[in-house]
Scaffold this active site. Sequence first.
Site, short mmCIF file in Angstrom:
data_model
loop_
_atom_site.label_atom_id
_atom_site.label_comp_id
_atom_site.label_asym_id
_atom_site.label_seq_id
_atom_site.Cartn_x
_atom_site.Cartn_y
_atom_site.Cartn_z
N TRP A 1 -7.79 -7.12 5.42
CA TRP A 1 -6.38 -7.47 5.38
C TRP A 1 -6.13 -8.57 6.41
O TRP A 1 -6.70 -8.54 7.51
CB TRP A 1 -5.53 -6.26 5.73
CG TRP A 1 -5.57 -5.16 4.71
CD1 TRP A 1 -6.44 -4.10 4.69
CD2 TRP A 1 -4.73 -5.02 3.57
NE1 TRP A 1 -6.18 -3.30 3.60
CE2 TRP A 1 -5.13 -3.84 2.91
CE3 TRP A 1 -3.67 -5.76 3.06
CZ2 TRP A 1 -4.50 -3.40 1.75
CZ3 TRP A 1 -3.04 -5.32 1.91
CH2 TRP A 1 -3.46 -4.15 1.26
N CYS B 1 0.81 -1.21 0.00
CA CYS B 1 0.00 0.00 0.00
C CYS B 1 0.85 1.27 0.00
O CYS B 1 1.66 1.47 0.91
CB CYS B 1 -0.91 -0.01 1.23
SG CYS B 1 -1.81 1.52 1.51
N THR C 1 -8.94 -0.22 6.51
CA THR C 1 -7.81 0.36 5.80
C THR C 1 -6.49 0.25 6.55
O THR C 1 -6.45 0.19 7.77
CB THR C 1 -8.08 1.84 5.50
OG1 THR C 1 -8.14 2.57 6.73
CG2 THR C 1 -9.38 2.03 4.74
N VAL C 2 -5.42 0.24 5.77
CA VAL C 2 -4.07 0.47 6.27
C VAL C 2 -3.56 1.76 5.63
O VAL C 2 -3.96 2.09 4.51
CB VAL C 2 -3.13 -0.71 5.91
CG1 VAL C 2 -3.49 -1.95 6.68
CG2 VAL C 2 -3.10 -1.00 4.42
N TYR D 1 -4.97 6.11 -9.79
CA TYR D 1 -6.20 5.37 -9.51
C TYR D 1 -7.35 5.87 -10.38
O TYR D 1 -8.21 5.10 -10.80
CB TYR D 1 -6.56 5.49 -8.03
CG TYR D 1 -5.57 4.78 -7.15
CD1 TYR D 1 -5.67 3.42 -6.93
CD2 TYR D 1 -4.52 5.48 -6.55
CE1 TYR D 1 -4.74 2.76 -6.14
CE2 TYR D 1 -3.60 4.83 -5.77
CZ TYR D 1 -3.70 3.47 -5.56
OH TYR D 1 -2.78 2.82 -4.79
#
Length: 363
Positions: free
Chosen positions: A98, A65, A132-133, A196
């Site tokens: 995750w 990420c 999220t991370v 993105y």
Amino acid sequence: MTATNDKDWAGDAKNASPDGEFIRDTNYIEDRISSQVSEVTAQEDGTFLWPMEADRYRLIAARACPWAHRAVITRRLMGLENSISLGLAGPTHDIRSWTFDLDEGGVDPVLGIPRLQDAYFNRFPEYPRGITVPAIVEESSKRVVTNDYPSIVRDFIKEWSQFQTPGAPNLYPEEHASEMEEINDYIFRNINNGVYRCGFAGSQEAYEAAYVQLWEALDWVEERLDKQRYMVGNHITETDIRLFVTLIRFDPVYYSHFKCSRTKMAEMPNIRGYLQELFQIPGFGDTTDFTEIKEHYFIVHTEINPTKIVPVGPNMEWLMEDHDRDRFGSQPFAAGTVLPGPVPKGEEVKNPESFQQALFATY
């Protein structure tokens, strides 16, 4: 990055405007860690301040990420490795979360949980957003504290000073603050998020518009780096970290996977030298895992790559070649800055390329 059933892997709701433009979800848990409180304290805006203590929190990241990579680089540069532990999720995941499949037994060795979502649900049982991370998790309660990645990085730089290595770099010089904020915003909109917007565009028109904006911005960076060594001022700043994490993924992933294929970074002379210099500095190249980066994008994004075939290339050995960035006369950090030592045991990149071994041998 997000893993959940109604959001994509990067913390981005799969929403689109009527013309197919990719729209990023930027809503995060906005709690902060502060030296001004001794217990968790509610604020008028509904957020909380958490006490700043060494060995209380764990940074959960993923090598794949770019947003998490910012936090990993900054933690290392600021010498916070002995105060904030690091947990690393694997590069691939399912729609739930995750996972810690890189650890023995598939469980984070400190938190004792198999999925990052467990830390979110420990605090918010009905948490409605993406898992999220990067995320900061309180080790004792196994509860998520914040996943607000810009604030995590900024606080590592500005708020955790009592735990930083003496002589840690000044990554946010106040005399350049306004310029940094302006450029940070431009880089985020057109480069960090721009790749993105190309890759997840829902129409040809939206893709082509995003592509044009991306390359206008990259050409601007190439031109700027022809006049100065770093993006702002005479030394490396947070702005360079923000830019590095996207540029280092460009040739292995974004060029092909996100259809950004006009020019490779290796073919742009100033960006090439800039990346070579940064990659060879402790904290940058020694936290970059090209295998995990490629595995994540090419395996998880089945809507883009349904075969899940991961490319073998490209050859990134050029990153260790000599560069000419010292022609500008400045230097990476101000005099007296202390660089990070060897990567802590257990935090080494699991899939180092052969050319990366030279990085570890020099510390």
